[in-house]
Design a protein around this motif. Sequence first.
Motif, short mmCIF file in Angstrom:
data_model
loop_
_atom_site.label_atom_id
_atom_site.label_comp_id
_atom_site.label_asym_id
_atom_site.label_seq_id
_atom_site.Cartn_x
_atom_site.Cartn_y
_atom_site.Cartn_z
N LEU A 662 0.87 -1.22 0.03
CA LEU A 662 0.02 0.00 0.11
C LEU A 662 0.90 1.19 -0.07
CD1 LEU A 662 -2.98 1.24 0.19
CD2 LEU A 662 -2.43 1.13 2.80
N VAL A 663 0.86 2.12 -0.88
CA VAL A 663 1.52 3.07 -1.05
C VAL A 663 0.65 4.47 -0.78
CG1 VAL A 663 3.12 4.74 -2.77
CG2 VAL A 663 3.12 1.96 -2.93
N MET A 664 1.11 5.29 0.24
CA MET A 664 0.16 6.47 0.46
C MET A 664 0.85 7.52 0.43
SD MET A 664 -0.89 4.33 4.09
CE MET A 664 0.71 3.44 4.32
N THR A 665 0.36 8.73 0.12
CA THR A 665 0.69 10.01 -0.45
C THR A 665 0.10 10.92 0.85
OG1 THR A 665 0.74 9.71 -2.45
CG2 THR A 665 0.89 11.91 -1.72
N THR A 666 1.16 11.27 1.62
CA THR A 666 0.73 12.09 2.90
C THR A 666 0.46 13.71 2.56
OG1 THR A 666 2.91 12.62 3.68
CG2 THR A 666 2.21 10.57 4.27
N GLY A 667 -0.23 14.31 3.40
CA GLY A 667 -0.23 15.64 3.30
C GLY A 667 1.00 16.37 3.99
N ARG A 668 1.42 17.69 3.39
CA ARG A 668 2.67 18.20 3.93
C ARG A 668 2.75 18.35 5.32
NH1 ARG A 668 1.89 21.66 -0.52
NH2 ARG A 668 0.99 23.21 0.62
N GLY A 669 3.60 17.48 5.98
CA GLY A 669 4.07 17.51 7.41
C GLY A 669 3.20 16.61 8.19
N CYS A 670 2.49 15.62 7.15
CA CYS A 670 1.46 14.85 7.92
C CYS A 670 2.05 13.41 8.26
CB CYS A 670 0.10 14.63 7.26
SG CYS A 670 -0.77 16.23 7.22
N ARG A 671 1.33 12.65 9.09
CA ARG A 671 2.09 11.14 9.07
C ARG A 671 0.47 10.47 8.97
NH1 ARG A 671 4.59 9.40 14.52
NH2 ARG A 671 3.42 10.89 15.52
N VAL A 672 0.77 9.32 8.38
CA VAL A 672 -0.33 8.44 8.30
C VAL A 672 -0.40 7.21 9.32
CG1 VAL A 672 -0.48 8.72 5.79
CG2 VAL A 672 0.81 6.93 6.58
N ALA A 673 -1.60 6.68 9.52
CA ALA A 673 -1.93 5.60 10.47
C ALA A 673 -2.79 4.66 10.00
CB ALA A 673 -2.26 6.17 11.84
N LEU A 674 -2.67 3.50 10.20
CA LEU A 674 -3.48 2.35 9.86
C LEU A 674 -3.94 1.50 11.25
CD1 LEU A 674 -1.55 0.45 6.94
CD2 LEU A 674 -3.90 1.75 6.82
N SER A 675 -5.00 1.55 11.24
CA SER A 675 -5.83 0.66 12.42
C SER A 675 -5.42 -0.57 11.94
CB SER A 675 -7.34 1.00 12.92
OG SER A 675 -7.59 0.01 13.49
N ASP A 676 -5.85 -0.97 10.83
CA ASP A 676 -5.59 -2.25 10.17
C ASP A 676 -5.76 -2.30 8.65
OD1 ASP A 676 -5.54 -5.21 11.31
OD2 ASP A 676 -7.12 -5.62 9.72
N LEU A 677 -5.06 -3.32 7.97
CA LEU A 677 -5.35 -3.39 6.44
C LEU A 677 -5.72 -4.82 6.02
CD1 LEU A 677 -4.79 -2.99 3.46
CD2 LEU A 677 -2.19 -3.64 3.90
N GLU A 678 -6.85 -4.93 5.54
CA GLU A 678 -7.32 -6.46 5.32
C GLU A 678 -7.19 -6.89 3.59
OE1 GLU A 678 -11.40 -7.42 7.00
OE2 GLU A 678 -11.63 -5.33 7.38
N LEU A 679 -6.51 -7.75 3.60
CA LEU A 679 -6.45 -8.38 2.06
C LEU A 679 -7.22 -9.56 2.08
CD1 LEU A 679 -2.66 -8.06 1.71
CD2 LEU A 679 -4.52 -6.63 0.69
N LEU A 680 -8.57 -9.58 1.30
CA LEU A 680 -9.36 -10.39 1.18
C LEU A 680 -9.61 -11.31 -0.08
CD1 LEU A 680 -12.06 -8.13 3.16
CD2 LEU A 680 -10.85 -10.09 4.09
N GLY A 681 -9.75 -12.71 0.42
CA GLY A 681 -9.84 -13.46 -0.86
C GLY A 681 -10.72 -14.75 -0.34
N PRO A 682 -11.09 -15.44 -1.39
CA PRO A 682 -11.96 -16.61 -1.20
C PRO A 682 -11.29 -17.88 0.08
CG PRO A 682 -11.40 -16.69 -3.46
CD PRO A 682 -10.52 -15.73 -2.74
N ARG A 683 -12.21 -18.21 0.84
CA ARG A 683 -11.99 -19.11 1.99
C ARG A 683 -12.85 -20.72 1.44
NH1 ARG A 683 -14.61 -16.92 5.83
NH2 ARG A 683 -16.01 -18.34 6.57
N GLY A 684 -11.93 -21.43 2.07
CA GLY A 684 -12.56 -22.82 1.75
C GLY A 684 -14.11 -22.95 2.17
N GLY A 685 -14.82 -23.63 1.59
CA GLY A 685 -16.45 -23.61 1.41
C GLY A 685 -16.91 -24.22 2.87
#
Length: 688
Positions: A662-685
């Motif tokens: 994940l490539v994020m562009t910040t505002g000038r003088g800002c930092r970024v924060a993630l509570s969570d990143l989900e990468l979702l795909g199929p699960r077994g039936g």
Amino acid sequence: MCRDAALIGLAAGALGLPAAGAAQAAPAASPSGGRPVRMPLDVRALSRQRYGSDAGWYAANIPFVDLPDRTILDTYYYRWEAFKKHLRSTADGMLITEFLPSVSWEGANSTISAAVGHHLHEARWLRDRTVVEDTLAWWLGGGGNLRQYTSWIGQAVWADYEVSGDGRVPLAHSAALEADLEAWESHYDADMGLYWIAPVNDATEFTTSGLDIGDGWAGEAFRPTLNSYLFAGHQAVGRIAALAGDTVKAAAHAERAERLRARVQEKLWSPEFRHFTDRFGPQYPDRHGAFVSGPELAGFVPWYFGLPDARYDGAWRRLTDPDVFAGRHGLRTVPPSSPYYMVQHRTPGASPGECEWNGPSWPFQTSQVLTAMARLLDERPQAPVGRDDYVGLLRQYAAQQRKDRRPYITENLDPDTGEWIADFPDRSEHYNHSTFADLVLTGLLGVRPSAGDTLRIRPLVPAGWDHFALQNVSYHGRELSVVYDRDGSHYRLGVRGLCVWVDGRLVASGRPLSGTTVDLRRAPVRRPQELANRAFNHKGEGFPQASASSSGEGTGPAAAVDGRVWFDRTPVNRWVSAPDGARTVEFTVTAAEAVTVDRARIHYYDEGPGSEVRVPVGQRLQYADGDRWREVRVRPGSDRSPAANTATELLFAPVTAQRFRLVMTTGRGCRVALSDLELLGPRGGRAS
């Protein structure tokens, strides 16, 4: 100073709360294609008022209510907010946790079985079936340790079916429920015809039986709780067998349930205490079968499942007796007459104090007792308690869920002072060990779910209330709304009395507050997608591995792939980039092997204007193809701009890769924060 941050919505709750009784009429599209039906509540507006930038999830999922009682109303909406914090996105689906941070005694995926019955009773009201079905697949598919503690999961499966009307789910789990019942046979005592358990494994340590023998961790006993859970479990498996057309199995489990009913009433009713009471187990030969030294609040649990006959209903008089169970600020787990009442055995004199069940008011049992009381009043209105008692206790329970005058719940409370006892930082916040929404919906507002093609409404609201509304409910695949407007002047819908709409069509109006029953033909229920979070790493060990181009002091990338999402400042649950002025920040997830994903949910944490931690002004999701990074091409319907303090969802054609960035562009003088990143795909039936 942080500049150029994207303009964002306010964080949850920042817009304030609507006044009690506030309602904004909103049109709902008629399913028949006719003119819109005017409903009393504007769900989207109320969701924004209550939940700010995260409003979309609530508007899409929870039932909305309007009540004259501000205390109950505010607690109702708070408890849904707290519940959402406990939804954990894992490789095994969306599961429900008891604690927000991890604790040493939790199982895989941070799950604990003690409150699974409560969790399912709340989750069954969510319009999206993902949480219920993933949770059941986890516990009944062998993922979790279901017998770490007792539970009433069998009854909860049937209770969920009574709301959804989708028989596929209980039928899929019938064999696992039957196996769970059989696993308890090692705790069966043929002489008593009952099952024993150590109270700590019944999720209630330092109870009367353990303290009677001088060991609060022991005290194995024949308890009204476990035996009621198994009674209800056999009832549920029998009903599921009948649903499948297996009359022989249905009759066998019904018979076992009735035997347990008889034994509980014969053996666990104490004439001295006039209460269902523990008796010592076979581990104590000199006490085997003897009653413990006093009654406990747990003795009301049999009514939760409709077990006792009416001849035992007199016990309820002691629930409202201030000298017995009725504390000024909550229900006591044992009466003040007990020699153990409110004595701290584990942490004498400490604050916060550790968990004991010798007097403190526990939301776990309070919600069990209120559920039992609502059922009693529905089935036997002539009981020694009435609707005013129910509403009074529900309001007391709502009022105790406060800290610094704001809605809050933790582990247990002093019933005489109203002060929280076990309230540990980074452990106890927003403790998910009880119900509240289910009490409002099925008890106060009287939606009594059933397996049949009818809907019963039996409100327990005070006779003095002149209005209430319930909207956004999915019941048996239909859209349900219930409104009470005594003379039609509050909501001005052109109807009065108790009214019911199904799929936007008025099916009952002008009914008395005592209730009504309507025919309701069920509709197909949408089956949720079976998704796995391929970025999930429970404790930051092994794979998937998270890394970042920079990390601020005290934070690390692992916090943003643990499947936990909330946007509070504390407890801390986020990765934050370093204050290095970088305009481009990268966050990478590396799996153990190539995985297939077709969507991402990005949960950006934003502290708002005046802070340097802000949502990025731009984002790109990439995947590694050999030595090159390629852009993921998002599909229409994706959230193309980063959103603060809510989910930013990206949809795309399936991508198979081992590394994602994940490539994020910040505002000038800002930092970024993630509570969570989900990468979702199929699960077994699942079984179908």
